[in-house]
Write a protein that holds these residues in place. Structure first.
Motif, PDB file in Angstrom:
ATOM      1  N   ARG A  83       0.835  -1.212   0.000  1.00 29.31           N
ATOM      2  CA  ARG A  83       0.000   0.000   0.000  1.00 29.31           C
ATOM      3  C   ARG A  83       0.865   1.255   0.000  1.00 29.31           C
ATOM      4  NH1 ARG A  83      -2.964   3.231   4.177  1.00 29.31           N
ATOM      5  NH2 ARG A  83      -4.568   4.317   2.967  1.00 29.31           N
ATOM      6  N   HIS A  84       2.049   1.184   0.585  1.00 21.91           N
ATOM      7  CA  HIS A  84       2.942   2.339   0.616  1.00 21.91           C
ATOM      8  C   HIS A  84       3.908   2.364  -0.564  1.00 21.91           C
ATOM      9  CE1 HIS A  84       1.428   2.527   4.751  1.00 21.91           C
ATOM     10  NE2 HIS A  84       1.881   3.762   4.793  1.00 21.91           N
ATOM     11  N   GLY A  85       3.677   1.489  -1.546  1.00 25.05           N
ATOM     12  CA  GLY A  85       4.517   1.490  -2.743  1.00 25.05           C
ATOM     13  C   GLY A  85       5.871   0.876  -2.539  1.00 25.05           C
ATOM     14  N   GLY A  86       6.012   0.031  -1.512  1.00 28.78           N
ATOM     15  CA  GLY A  86       7.301  -0.578  -1.221  1.00 28.78           C
ATOM     16  C   GLY A  86       7.332  -2.053  -1.550  1.00 28.78           C
ATOM     17  N   ARG A  87       8.389  -2.697  -1.105  1.00 28.40           N
ATOM     18  CA  ARG A  87       8.529  -4.126  -1.341  1.00 28.40           C
ATOM     19  C   ARG A  87       9.154  -4.783  -0.118  1.00 28.40           C
ATOM     20  NH1 ARG A  87      13.091  -2.114  -4.126  1.00 28.40           N
ATOM     21  NH2 ARG A  87      15.053  -3.193  -3.543  1.00 28.40           N
ATOM     22  N   LEU A  88       8.999  -6.097  -0.038  1.00 33.14           N
ATOM     23  CA  LEU A  88       9.453  -6.879   1.104  1.00 33.14           C
ATOM     24  C   LEU A  88      10.377  -7.974   0.593  1.00 33.14           C
ATOM     25  CD1 LEU A  88       8.926  -7.041   4.190  1.00 33.14           C
ATOM     26  CD2 LEU A  88       7.108  -8.668   3.700  1.00 33.14           C
ATOM     27  N   GLU A  89      11.542  -8.115   1.233  1.00 32.07           N
ATOM     28  CA  GLU A  89      12.513  -9.124   0.809  1.00 32.07           C
ATOM     29  C   GLU A  89      12.935  -9.967   2.015  1.00 32.07           C
ATOM     30  OE1 GLU A  89      15.767  -6.993  -0.800  1.00 32.07           O
ATOM     31  OE2 GLU A  89      14.649  -6.168  -2.514  1.00 32.07           O
ATOM     32  N   LEU A  90      13.135 -11.270   1.763  1.00 37.58           N
ATOM     33  CA  LEU A  90      13.602 -12.187   2.793  1.00 37.58           C
ATOM     34  C   LEU A  90      14.980 -12.707   2.377  1.00 37.58           C
ATOM     35  CD1 LEU A  90      10.327 -14.243   3.489  1.00 37.58           C
ATOM     36  CD2 LEU A  90      11.121 -12.166   4.613  1.00 37.58           C
ATOM     37  N   HIS A  91      15.945 -12.616   3.315  1.00 37.14           N
ATOM     38  CA  HIS A  91      17.310 -13.054   3.028  1.00 37.14           C
ATOM     39  C   HIS A  91      17.806 -13.960   4.149  1.00 37.14           C
ATOM     40  CE1 HIS A  91      17.645 -10.105  -0.242  1.00 37.14           C
ATOM     41  NE2 HIS A  91      17.074  -9.233   0.582  1.00 37.14           N
ATOM     42  N   ASP A  92      18.847 -14.724   3.834  1.00 36.67           N
ATOM     43  CA  ASP A  92      19.462 -15.607   4.826  1.00 36.67           C
ATOM     44  C   ASP A  92      20.402 -14.779   5.706  1.00 36.67           C
ATOM     45  OD1 ASP A  92      20.439 -17.686   6.255  1.00 36.67           O
ATOM     46  OD2 ASP A  92      21.202 -18.836   4.540  1.00 36.67           O
ATOM     47  N   ASN A  93      20.270 -14.922   7.032  1.00 38.46           N
ATOM     48  CA  ASN A  93      21.126 -14.191   7.963  1.00 38.46           C
ATOM     49  C   ASN A  93      22.304 -15.052   8.449  1.00 38.46           C
ATOM     50  OD1 ASN A  93      21.660 -11.748   9.354  1.00 38.46           O
ATOM     51  ND2 ASN A  93      20.872 -12.628  11.249  1.00 38.46           N
ATOM     52  N   GLN A  94      22.315 -16.295   8.077  1.00 36.99           N
ATOM     53  CA  GLN A  94      23.425 -17.234   8.335  1.00 36.99           C
ATOM     54  C   GLN A  94      23.884 -17.255   9.805  1.00 36.99           C
ATOM     55  OE1 GLN A  94      26.500 -16.105   5.558  1.00 36.99           O
ATOM     56  NE2 GLN A  94      25.369 -16.887   3.798  1.00 36.99           N
ATOM     57  N   PRO A  95      23.193 -17.811  10.739  1.00 39.63           N
ATOM     58  CA  PRO A  95      21.858 -18.395  10.571  1.00 39.63           C
ATOM     59  C   PRO A  95      20.778 -17.353  10.866  1.00 39.63           C
ATOM     60  CG  PRO A  95      22.695 -18.905  12.733  1.00 39.63           C
ATOM     61  CD  PRO A  95      23.775 -18.106  12.055  1.00 39.63           C
ATOM     62  N   GLY A  96      19.558 -17.747  10.605  1.00 39.74           N
ATOM     63  CA  GLY A  96      18.421 -16.889  10.886  1.00 39.74           C
ATOM     64  C   GLY A  96      17.853 -16.248   9.630  1.00 39.74           C
ATOM     65  N   LEU A  97      16.990 -15.286   9.879  1.00 45.24           N
ATOM     66  CA  LEU A  97      16.276 -14.624   8.786  1.00 45.24           C
ATOM     67  C   LEU A  97      16.534 -13.126   8.853  1.00 45.24           C
ATOM     68  CD1 LEU A  97      14.159 -14.942   6.467  1.00 45.24           C
ATOM     69  CD2 LEU A  97      12.413 -14.428   8.182  1.00 45.24           C
ATOM     70  N   ARG A  98      16.759 -12.537   7.685  1.00 45.93           N
ATOM     71  CA  ARG A  98      16.924 -11.080   7.584  1.00 45.93           C
ATOM     72  C   ARG A  98      15.827 -10.538   6.689  1.00 45.93           C
ATOM     73  NH1 ARG A  98      20.113  -7.740   4.215  1.00 45.93           N
ATOM     74  NH2 ARG A  98      20.972  -9.629   3.242  1.00 45.93           N
ATOM     75  N   VAL A  99      14.944  -9.737   7.285  1.00 43.66           N
ATOM     76  CA  VAL A  99      13.808  -9.164   6.552  1.00 43.66           C
ATOM     77  C   VAL A  99      14.157  -7.726   6.182  1.00 43.66           C
ATOM     78  CG1 VAL A  99      11.357  -8.632   6.583  1.00 43.66           C
ATOM     79  CG2 VAL A  99      12.221 -10.615   7.855  1.00 43.66           C
ATOM     80  N   VAL A 100      14.015  -7.385   4.903  1.00 41.11           N
ATOM     81  CA  VAL A 100      14.316  -6.034   4.419  1.00 41.11           C
ATOM     82  C   VAL A 100      13.045  -5.453   3.805  1.00 41.11           C
ATOM     83  CG1 VAL A 100      15.674  -4.647   2.806  1.00 41.11           C
ATOM     84  CG2 VAL A 100      16.723  -6.589   3.981  1.00 41.11           C
ATOM     85  N   VAL A 101      12.656  -4.285   4.297  1.00 45.03           N
ATOM     86  CA  VAL A 101      11.511  -3.555   3.750  1.00 45.03           C
ATOM     87  C   VAL A 101      12.040  -2.268   3.122  1.00 45.03           C
ATOM     88  CG1 VAL A 101       9.278  -2.507   4.225  1.00 45.03           C
ATOM     89  CG2 VAL A 101      10.027  -4.496   5.556  1.00 45.03           C
ATOM     90  N   VAL A 102      11.773  -2.058   1.826  1.00 41.42           N
ATOM     91  CA  VAL A 102      12.197  -0.847   1.113  1.00 41.42           C
ATOM     92  C   VAL A 102      10.952  -0.054   0.742  1.00 41.42           C
ATOM     93  CG1 VAL A 102      13.445   0.088  -0.857  1.00 41.42           C
ATOM     94  CG2 VAL A 102      14.213  -2.042   0.198  1.00 41.42           C
ATOM     95  N   LEU A 103      10.906   1.205   1.188  1.00 41.92           N
ATOM     96  CA  LEU A 103       9.753   2.077   0.946  1.00 41.92           C
ATOM     97  C   LEU A 103      10.213   3.343   0.242  1.00 41.92           C
ATOM     98  CD1 LEU A 103       8.115   1.745   4.465  1.00 41.92           C
ATOM     99  CD2 LEU A 103       7.333   0.624   2.387  1.00 41.92           C
TER     100      LEU A 103
END
Length: 457
Positions: A427-447
């Motif tokens: 809704r805010h014109g952005g995108r959501l990305e999921l990456h490997d944090n080695q170990p774990g998860l890294r979530v990136v939101v770009v707006l």
């Protein structure tokens, strides 16, 4: 006029055919009129040049010789059968013919150009003549009968008339063919829409690859249908997940209510009631999340106001820090100012959901890192944990409603957190990305951030 004929004339196809025909006819009239004017002007210019040269020769002869020699030359030229369309005359002050062709009183005796019709020629052709004074009230007239020019122009006029008739017929034909072509393309769109409305949801508008407006409209319709198909698949998947994920808590709730009915004053009744209330609260939270998600997806692009993503992320971290500390976790934040135009409540909900997920799946004692910054693409929020992460092949699926990994099905939650995060980001014109944090998860939101003028970029 018959009603059916009137309706046909009022149709878009008839109007299109008429418009094309009129444009074709107008173009022909402009072209034909331009050619006719150019030819007429060219003939008139050539005639004037010839007559001017002719009379100048006679005037030069008058200056070199006596008046009698001029009269002899005029008589000779007027009697020459090879120049039957040329006209010569010498008149005295009273208009009496002294030599040459009889012109009568068909022109005024003043110097310059004169145009009249020859009264002594059976065809009465037009004459373009030049009149020059000779002195003592005498006048010299030299001209040309425009018999050939008029004949040529008459042929041109008849040709233009015939060509006009042909142009009208061709214009109507071209207009009719154009309307038929347009109608055929529109009928293809209409037939496809009718069949889709009749239940053939997998049907698409055929494309010819021409890239014309009809092809582009067809591509837009196909994209819209693909989007609708995706949403329908989402609804079907959500229904399946609701039936699967809510079946167990509803069953447990019913069993506890039955046990409560049997207990009837037993010491186990309060525990059963508390468990039933807990299950009911979980169900209410699930439906509240569904309602919130549906409302966000149904809203247009976010307008909001200018906010600082760093401040919102700091507030969320401050809210979750005590809970993380109780679990032996530490939430670290690196908050660089990141201004954007957004709905602050929804942006806060986005950060809270991501923090909640990170704390839920992170390993006890591990740290969670939150970072905000401004990049060339806009503003960025990054939340990284040290949990089990998400396999690459399942990262797209976790955004679906109620989708949960088999490893996490026993943990609290309803599987709507990431769906809500993606809806807010979209809704805010952005995108959501999921990456490997080695170990774990890294979530990136770009707006989208703000440009130099303070508007959304």
């Amino acid at each position: 006029m018959r009603p059916d004929l009137y309706q046909r004339l009022q149709s878009t196809s008839a109007r299109l055919a008429l418009a094309v025909s009129m444009a074709f006819l107008l173009a022909f009239l402009l072209l034909g009129g331009g050619i006719y004017s150019a030819v007429l002007s060219s003939l008139d210019r050539d005639t004037r040049d010839f007559v001017r040269t002719d009379i100048d020769q006679l005037l030069n002869l008058r200056q070199r010789t006596d008046f009698g020699a001029l009269l002899d030359e005029v008589r000779a030229r007027a009697a020459d059968p090879d120049d039957a369309d040329l006209l010569y005359a010498v008149l005295d002050s009273s208009g009496t013919l002294l030599a040459g062709d009889n012109v009568g009183g068909t022109f005024t005796r003043r110097a310059g150009w004169a145009e009249f019709r020859d009264p002594f020629d059976p065809d009465h052709p037009r004459v373009l003549a030049k009149v020059a004074p000779l002195g003592d009230g005498q006048w010299l007239v030299a001209g040309m009968r425009l018999r050939a020019e008029d004949g040529f122009l008459a042929i041109m006029q008849r040709s233009v008339l015939y060509a006009l008739v042909i142009a009208v017929m061709l214009g109507l034909l071209v207009g009719w063919l154009t309307s038929q072509w347009v109608g055929k393309r529109l009928r293809q769109l209409d037939d496809t829409a009718r069949r889709i409305a009749g239940g053939e949801l997998g049907l698409r508008v055929p494309a010819d690859g021409s890239g014309d407006p009809f092809d582009r409209v067809g591509a837009r319709l196909n994209a819209m249908l693909d989007r609708i198909d995706t949403l329908m698949d989402g609804v079907r998947d959500a229904t399946d997940h609701i039936a699967h994920d809510l079946h167990t808590p509803l069953t447990r709730l019913r069993q506890r209510l039955e046990a409560l009915q049997v207990a009837n004053g037993d010491s186990a009744a309060p525990a059963l009631i508390e468990a039933a209330i807990h299950e009911t609260d979980a169900l209410l939270q699930t439906f509240a999340a569904l309602l919130r998600l549906s409302r966000i997806e149904g809203q247009g692009p976010a307008a909001g106001r200018v906010v600082d993503l760093a401040a919102i992320a700091s507030d969320a971290v401050e809210l979750y820090a005590p809970g993380a500390a109780a679990l032996g976790m530490e939430v670290e934040i690196e908050a660089e100012p990141a201004a954007l135009q957004a709905d602050p409540d929804q942006l806060f909900q986005l950060v809270v959901n991501l923090l909640d997920n990170a704390m839920k799946y992170a390993v006890d004692g591990a740290s969670i890192r939150v970072r905000t910054c401004t990049t060339a693409e806009g503003v960025m929020l990054e939340i990284a944990d040290r949990g089990p992460g998400i396999p690459v092949g399942q990262r797209d699926q976790v955004f679906d409603r109620f989708h949960r990994l088999e490893l996490h099905r026993g943990t609290p939650g309803n599987g709507l957190g990431l769906s809500l995060v993606r809806a807010i980001a979209t809704r805010h014109g952005g995108r959501l990305e999921l990456h490997d944090n080695q170990p774990g998860l890294r979530v990136v939101v770009v707006l989208p951030g703000l440009n130099d003028q303070g508007a959304a970029s």
